[in-house]
Structure formats: structure tokens, C-alpha cells
Scaffold this motif. Structure first.
Motif, PDB file in Angstrom:
ATOM      1  N   VAL A  25       0.866  -1.180   0.000  1.00  0.00           N
ATOM      2  CA  VAL A  25       0.000   0.000   0.000  1.00  0.00           C
ATOM      3  C   VAL A  25       0.905   1.234   0.000  1.00  0.00           C
ATOM      4  O   VAL A  25       1.720   1.399   0.908  1.00  0.00           O
ATOM      5  CB  VAL A  25      -0.918   0.032   1.237  1.00  0.00           C
ATOM      6  N   ALA A  26       0.775   2.082  -1.017  1.00  0.00           N
ATOM      7  CA  ALA A  26       1.695   3.215  -1.176  1.00  0.00           C
ATOM      8  C   ALA A  26       0.948   4.536  -1.245  1.00  0.00           C
ATOM      9  O   ALA A  26      -0.180   4.612  -1.722  1.00  0.00           O
ATOM     10  CB  ALA A  26       2.542   3.029  -2.440  1.00  0.00           C
ATOM     11  N   LEU A  27       1.608   5.568  -0.746  1.00  0.00           N
ATOM     12  CA  LEU A  27       1.107   6.940  -0.854  1.00  0.00           C
ATOM     13  C   LEU A  27       2.312   7.826  -1.123  1.00  0.00           C
ATOM     14  O   LEU A  27       3.296   7.793  -0.373  1.00  0.00           O
ATOM     15  CB  LEU A  27       0.409   7.370   0.427  1.00  0.00           C
ATOM     16  N   ALA A  28       2.259   8.590  -2.217  1.00  0.00           N
ATOM     17  CA  ALA A  28       3.391   9.425  -2.607  1.00  0.00           C
ATOM     18  C   ALA A  28       2.948  10.876  -2.769  1.00  0.00           C
ATOM     19  O   ALA A  28       1.885  11.153  -3.330  1.00  0.00           O
ATOM     20  CB  ALA A  28       4.010   8.925  -3.923  1.00  0.00           C
ATOM     21  N   VAL A  29       3.778  11.804  -2.263  1.00  0.00           N
ATOM     22  CA  VAL A  29       3.491  13.223  -2.394  1.00  0.00           C
ATOM     23  C   VAL A  29       4.742  13.959  -2.849  1.00  0.00           C
ATOM     24  O   VAL A  29       5.864  13.626  -2.433  1.00  0.00           O
ATOM     25  CB  VAL A  29       2.993  13.841  -1.071  1.00  0.00           C
ATOM     26  N   CYS A  30       4.549  14.934  -3.710  1.00  0.00           N
ATOM     27  CA  CYS A  30       5.637  15.823  -4.108  1.00  0.00           C
ATOM     28  C   CYS A  30       5.795  16.898  -3.035  1.00  0.00           C
ATOM     29  O   CYS A  30       4.802  17.506  -2.605  1.00  0.00           O
ATOM     30  CB  CYS A  30       5.330  16.485  -5.447  1.00  0.00           C
ATOM     31  N   LEU A  31       7.025  17.118  -2.593  1.00  0.00           N
ATOM     32  CA  LEU A  31       7.328  18.155  -1.612  1.00  0.00           C
ATOM     33  C   LEU A  31       7.987  19.310  -2.345  1.00  0.00           C
ATOM     34  O   LEU A  31       9.096  19.173  -2.874  1.00  0.00           O
ATOM     35  CB  LEU A  31       8.259  17.611  -0.523  1.00  0.00           C
ATOM     36  N   ARG A  32       7.320  20.431  -2.382  1.00  0.00           N
ATOM     37  CA  ARG A  32       7.830  21.594  -3.108  1.00  0.00           C
ATOM     38  C   ARG A  32       8.548  22.531  -2.140  1.00  0.00           C
ATOM     39  O   ARG A  32       8.186  22.652  -0.967  1.00  0.00           O
ATOM     40  CB  ARG A  32       6.681  22.332  -3.790  1.00  0.00           C
ATOM     41  N   GLY A  33       9.561  23.211  -2.635  1.00  0.00           N
ATOM     42  CA  GLY A  33      10.312  24.126  -1.791  1.00  0.00           C
ATOM     43  C   GLY A  33      11.401  23.404  -1.011  1.00  0.00           C
ATOM     44  O   GLY A  33      11.733  22.245  -1.267  1.00  0.00           O
ATOM     45  N   GLU A  34      11.970  24.094  -0.023  1.00  0.00           N
ATOM     46  CA  GLU A  34      13.055  23.528   0.776  1.00  0.00           C
ATOM     47  C   GLU A  34      12.530  22.475   1.747  1.00  0.00           C
ATOM     48  O   GLU A  34      11.519  22.688   2.421  1.00  0.00           O
ATOM     49  CB  GLU A  34      13.768  24.639   1.559  1.00  0.00           C
ATOM     50  N   VAL A  35      13.227  21.353   1.805  1.00  0.00           N
ATOM     51  CA  VAL A  35      12.868  20.276   2.718  1.00  0.00           C
ATOM     52  C   VAL A  35      14.099  19.919   3.546  1.00  0.00           C
ATOM     53  O   VAL A  35      15.178  19.654   3.000  1.00  0.00           O
ATOM     54  CB  VAL A  35      12.368  19.030   1.957  1.00  0.00           C
ATOM     55  N   ASP A  36      13.958  19.938   4.846  1.00  0.00           N
ATOM     56  CA  ASP A  36      15.038  19.590   5.763  1.00  0.00           C
ATOM     57  C   ASP A  36      15.066  18.067   5.913  1.00  0.00           C
ATOM     58  O   ASP A  36      14.237  17.480   6.608  1.00  0.00           O
ATOM     59  CB  ASP A  36      14.795  20.259   7.119  1.00  0.00           C
ATOM     60  N   GLY A  37      16.028  17.411   5.244  1.00  0.00           N
ATOM     61  CA  GLY A  37      16.103  15.960   5.255  1.00  0.00           C
ATOM     62  C   GLY A  37      16.342  15.384   6.642  1.00  0.00           C
ATOM     63  O   GLY A  37      15.793  14.340   6.990  1.00  0.00           O
ATOM     64  N   VAL A  38      17.155  16.056   7.447  1.00  0.00           N
ATOM     65  CA  VAL A  38      17.435  15.575   8.801  1.00  0.00           C
ATOM     66  C   VAL A  38      16.165  15.626   9.651  1.00  0.00           C
ATOM     67  O   VAL A  38      15.845  14.675  10.384  1.00  0.00           O
ATOM     68  CB  VAL A  38      18.564  16.405   9.455  1.00  0.00           C
ATOM     69  N   ALA A  39      15.425  16.713   9.539  1.00  0.00           N
ATOM     70  CA  ALA A  39      14.179  16.843  10.293  1.00  0.00           C
ATOM     71  C   ALA A  39      13.147  15.825   9.818  1.00  0.00           C
ATOM     72  O   ALA A  39      12.399  15.258  10.632  1.00  0.00           O
ATOM     73  CB  ALA A  39      13.626  18.255  10.154  1.00  0.00           C
ATOM     74  N   LEU A  40      13.115  15.567   8.524  1.00  0.00           N
ATOM     75  CA  LEU A  40      12.163  14.601   7.989  1.00  0.00           C
ATOM     76  C   LEU A  40      12.512  13.184   8.463  1.00  0.00           C
ATOM     77  O   LEU A  40      11.619  12.391   8.812  1.00  0.00           O
ATOM     78  CB  LEU A  40      12.138  14.667   6.460  1.00  0.00           C
ATOM     79  N   ASP A  41      13.798  12.867   8.499  1.00  0.00           N
ATOM     80  CA  ASP A  41      14.225  11.563   9.011  1.00  0.00           C
ATOM     81  C   ASP A  41      13.803  11.393  10.471  1.00  0.00           C
ATOM     82  O   ASP A  41      13.290  10.339  10.874  1.00  0.00           O
ATOM     83  CB  ASP A  41      15.737  11.421   8.885  1.00  0.00           C
ATOM     84  N   ARG A  42      13.996  12.420  11.264  1.00  0.00           N
ATOM     85  CA  ARG A  42      13.600  12.347  12.673  1.00  0.00           C
ATOM     86  C   ARG A  42      12.088  12.192  12.800  1.00  0.00           C
ATOM     87  O   ARG A  42      11.606  11.453  13.659  1.00  0.00           O
ATOM     88  CB  ARG A  42      14.074  13.603  13.403  1.00  0.00           C
ATOM     89  N   ALA A  43      11.349  12.883  11.938  1.00  0.00           N
ATOM     90  CA  ALA A  43       9.891  12.788  11.974  1.00  0.00           C
ATOM     91  C   ALA A  43       9.423  11.371  11.633  1.00  0.00           C
ATOM     92  O   ALA A  43       8.486  10.851  12.245  1.00  0.00           O
ATOM     93  CB  ALA A  43       9.275  13.795  11.005  1.00  0.00           C
TER      94      ALA A  43
END
Length: 448
Positions: A25-43
């Protein structure tokens, strides 16, 4: 740990076809603009800690299936560089359920950065994927702001659901459910199309799909027609599918599989897990039936079915089919994009990406990703929003050729257009071909 009946069934299907992605089961979203990869990993790690089913693994020992929940979280965000084609690869990568059931992958392409959340169906369902995205965006915002996530409090666990299910099946409720579905399924075979290729005994399903977009005016007309008939849009579309199957097969009585949510108690509203079940929708079609009549019957049966949806399909099948034969070979499901959070519009006609929204400070756009094909011989997934309507025909390419699936989708679109414009048209009078096809058929008869 207590497993649900659905989880045991998912494990068996996985054992039969461990390299299949039919239950990813997959859900994909495009993230526009700046994305903090470290913060996303922690999330991601925070969300995995919040939902135990994401860190569950499944192993057999002494002939018994056991579920173990890891206390630590050994995985977070996987970052990859590649085009959108890589997103489909992420969704189609099989799971080893003895090691993990979930992955979050950030694919960095030339134009967009795409976040893809993929979970095996043993630990999730379509609703759960949206819950994961909601919780992940909230966690990301909290990490960036240095605050606590604004998550709703979990009122139950998935194990609570599994234990309640076991108790229900062994009591009066279980007996009532079995008797209801015996009556629904009595003397009704599964709807079935003649395959292009011979069915292979024990063959692993090879899922494929094609998408059909309908114009905005058809989407609006279908909504209005459903309102005037006092049925749900899902029931109108289910009636259209039944009409098409009646015309193609000549059968007036048959069953279609319809996945439904078993989040019947408020306590399970925010729980991530396998909380979906396939019930059956019966068709009994008279020779003079109209699309409106089929829609009304489908609306009634769907509502009745949802009141009895908590009988696991594996139990339903054993109850009704003593020989173990399938109850359903054709499936039908509906996703209403108006009620999900984040409220991401689905992809417009001719596009793989939906309109961008800003939610919790992130600019998001839904990306259409092929998935979960091959669970049935052929299945139709209808997705409708306020002004959009499309459906995806999913099929086993070991049985059907792409042209057959595309033709089926085109015929269903024609039925929907007709029913939306005039729901009182007789099913026997529905046209399944356009004028050009009629001319070509007539030309064949004259030798032209």
C-alpha cells in the motif's frame, strides 16, 4: 502478540508469492520548496515509534506465526536520487516480512522531491496510509519548530482490535455475521470475465493497471445524479459496474468484492493497521432493469454490507465456499478524496500529479502511483473528488492483455457517462461502443 484474521491471511498470501507487490500500500506526495532531510528523518522515526504496526515483523516458529514488535527503531528515511520512475520502483519493491513492513523513501528528482510511504497490507490499509502522512507532516513541523507534534491521542491499539475480533467471532455476533453472508452469497457465483490467457494453477499474480479520466462535467453530473436518486456516488458507480458485467457476461446474478473499513469503533479511528476487509456485493438484475434501479439496489446492499463488514473475508470464504473456491474474482473500491487529510486533490486528467496545496507549512501535491494490482483477476478503483472522477483498472497480466483492460475501462466510462446523463436508461439498451466502432463492425459485415 495477537494477530487479526486478516493479518494471518496476508501472511499466507505472502508465503505463496513472496516476490509479489500486490499487497504493498503506497502513498506518494511531491514536496515543493526547501525540505530539511534531517528533520524529515527524525519525523519518520517519531511516527514509527507512535504506531507499533510499522515496527512489527512476522516469523514462523514451530509451525506457528508470531508477531514481534521492535522496541528500537532501526530505520528512518531512505534518500535516493532518481526520476519519478524510481517512485514506482519504490512502491513495487517486495517486503521481507521477517525484517520490516514499512519504508519511507525520499526520491530527489530534477523537478520534484517525492516522499513515498509504502507499507505491506499486513500492517496497514489505505486509510492508515493517510493517517501516516498526516502524522508525519505534523511531526516534521514540530521538529522544525522545536515543539511537540499535534497528534490526536490514540485511544486503542491494533492488538485491542485483534482481541476484540477474536472475541466477536466466537460469540453471538460471529454467528449472526455468518448467517447474513450465507444468505447474501446463496446461489450467486463470482463475477468473472473470460481471460485472454489460460489460468495457471498456483501462478503468481502479475499486477498491471491503466487509468481512465472522465471530464469534469461527467464528474459533476454523476454527483448530481446520485443526489437526485438519493444514493451515494459510490452506489451509482457500483451499479454502472454491475450493468457492464451483466452486458459482458450475460449473467444476471453474481458477486463482486468490495473492500470496506472495519474501523467501526471511534477508538480505532487513528490506529494504523490492517483495518480493512473485503465484503461481497451481490447483483440480481432483471431484464428490464435501469441504471437507476441498479444504483438503488447497490446503495441498499452496500449499506447493509457495511453493517456486517466485520466478518473477516477468510472466515466468510470458509463459511460460504466449502470447496475453497474464490468468492470474488472482480473487485470494486471507491476513494473519496474530499474526506482525507491532508486534503490533497487527486491528479487531474492527463497528469500524474494533483494540484498543490499548503498544509502545516509544507507545499504538497499528490503523485499518482500504480499499486495493489493483481489481488483480483480484475478490479476497478474509482477515485472521485468535488470536480474530478477517474478510475484505475487493475488486472493480472497473466490473464488479461493490456488492450482488454483498457477496453473494459473505456466501456465502463461509457456506461458512467450514460447513467450520469440519464439514469433511467435500460441496461439492455446501453451502448458499449462509439460510433466509429459501430461503423467498423458494420464494415466487417459487408467485406469493406
Amino acid at each position: 502478540m495477537t494477530l487479526s484474521v486478516g493479518q494471518e491471511a496476508m501472511w499466507l498470501l505472502h508465503r505463496m508469492a513472496p516476490d509479489s507487490a500486490a499487497y504493498n500500500v503506497a502513498l506518494a506526495v511531491c514536496l515543493r520548496g526547501e525540505v530539511d532531510g534531517v528533520a524529515l528523518d527524525r519525523a519518520v522515526r517519531m511516527v514509527v515509534r507512535r504506531h507499533p504496526e510499522l515496527r512489527s515483523v512476522y516469523r514462523e516458529a514451530d509451525g506457528l506465526l508470531r508477531k514481534e514488535i521492535a522496541d528500537d527503531v532501526p530505520w528512518g528515511l531512505d534518500v535516493r536520487d532518481g526520476p519519478h520512475a524510481t517512485v514506482a520502483d519504490v512502491a513495487a519493491q517486495p517486503f521481507d516480512l521477517g525484517n520490516r513492513v514499512f519504508r519511507a523513501v525520499l526520491v530527489r528528482g530534477e523537478a520534484d522531491t517525492v516522499l513515498t510511504l509504502v507499507t505491506h497490507h499486513i500492517g496497514s490499509d489505505a486509510t492508515s496510509q493517510w493517517l501516516l502522512l498526516r502524522d508525519l507532516v505534523n511531526a516534521y513541523r514540530a521538529v522544525v519548530d522545536g515543539t511537540a507534534p499535534e497528534w490526536p491521542r490514540l485511544l486503542a491499539t491494533y492488538e485491542d482490535f485483534a482481541e476484540a475480533e477474536r472475541h466477536s467471532l466466537s460469540g453471538t455476533r460471529g454467528a449472526e455475521l455468518r448467517e447474513y453472508w450465507r444468505q447474501v452469497c446463496a446461489a450467486a457465483p463470482p463475477a468473472e470475465l473470460v481471460p485472454d490467457l489460460p489460468r495457471r494453477a498456483g501462478g503468481q499474480p502479475e499486477g498491471e493497471s491503466c487509468r481512465i479520466d472522465l471530464p469534469e462535467e461527467v464528474a459533476l453530473a454523476a454527483r448530481e445524479t446520485a443526489r437526485r436518486l438519493s444514493v451515494t456516488p459510490a452506489a451509482l458507480l457500483a451499479g454502472c459496474l454491475q450493468a457492464l458485467l451483466y452486458r459482458l457476461t450475460g449473467r444476471s446474478r453474481f458477486l463482486v468484492g468490495v473492500p470496506g473499513s472495519v474501523r467501526l469503533r471511534r477508538a480505532f479511528r487513528d490506529v494504523v493497521g490492517h483495518l480493512a476487509n473485503t465484503m461481497v456485493l451481490r447483483a440480481d438484475i432483471d431484464a428490464d432493469a435501469t441504471c437507476a434501479v441498479l444504483a438503488a439496489a447497490a446503495d441498499r446492499r452496500l449499506k447493509e454490507g457495511m453493517a456486517h463488514v466485520d466478518l473477516p473475508h477468510a472466515v466468510l470464504r470458509r463459511t460460504v465456499r466449502a470447496d475453497g473456491s474464490p468468492l470474488c474474482r472482480i473487485g470494486f473500491t471507491v476513494l473519496n478524496t474530499d474526506v482525507v487529510q491532508p486534503p490533497l486533490p487527486m491528479a487531474a486528467a492527463g497528469s500524474a500529479t494533483g494540484h498543490e496545496i499548503t498544509w502545516r507549512g509544507l507545499r504538497l501535491a499528490l503523485l499518482d502511483v500504480p499499486q495493489m494490482a493483481g489481488q483480483f483477476d480484475l478490479a476497478v478503483e474509482v477515485r472521485h473528488g468535488r470536480r474530478e472522477l477517474n478510475f484505475v483498472v487493475k488486472y493480472d497480466r497473466g490473464l488479461f492483455r493490456p488492450a482488454t483492460a483498457a477496453r473494459f475501462g473505456d466501456q465502463l466510462a461509457r456506461v458512467v457517462r450514460t447513467a450520469a446523463a440519464d439514469p433511467h436508461v435500460a441496461v439492455a439498451e446501453l451502448s458499449l461502443v462509439d460510433d466509429g466502432e459501430v461503423e467498423r463492425l458494420l464494415a466487417l459485415g459487408t467485406g469493406s
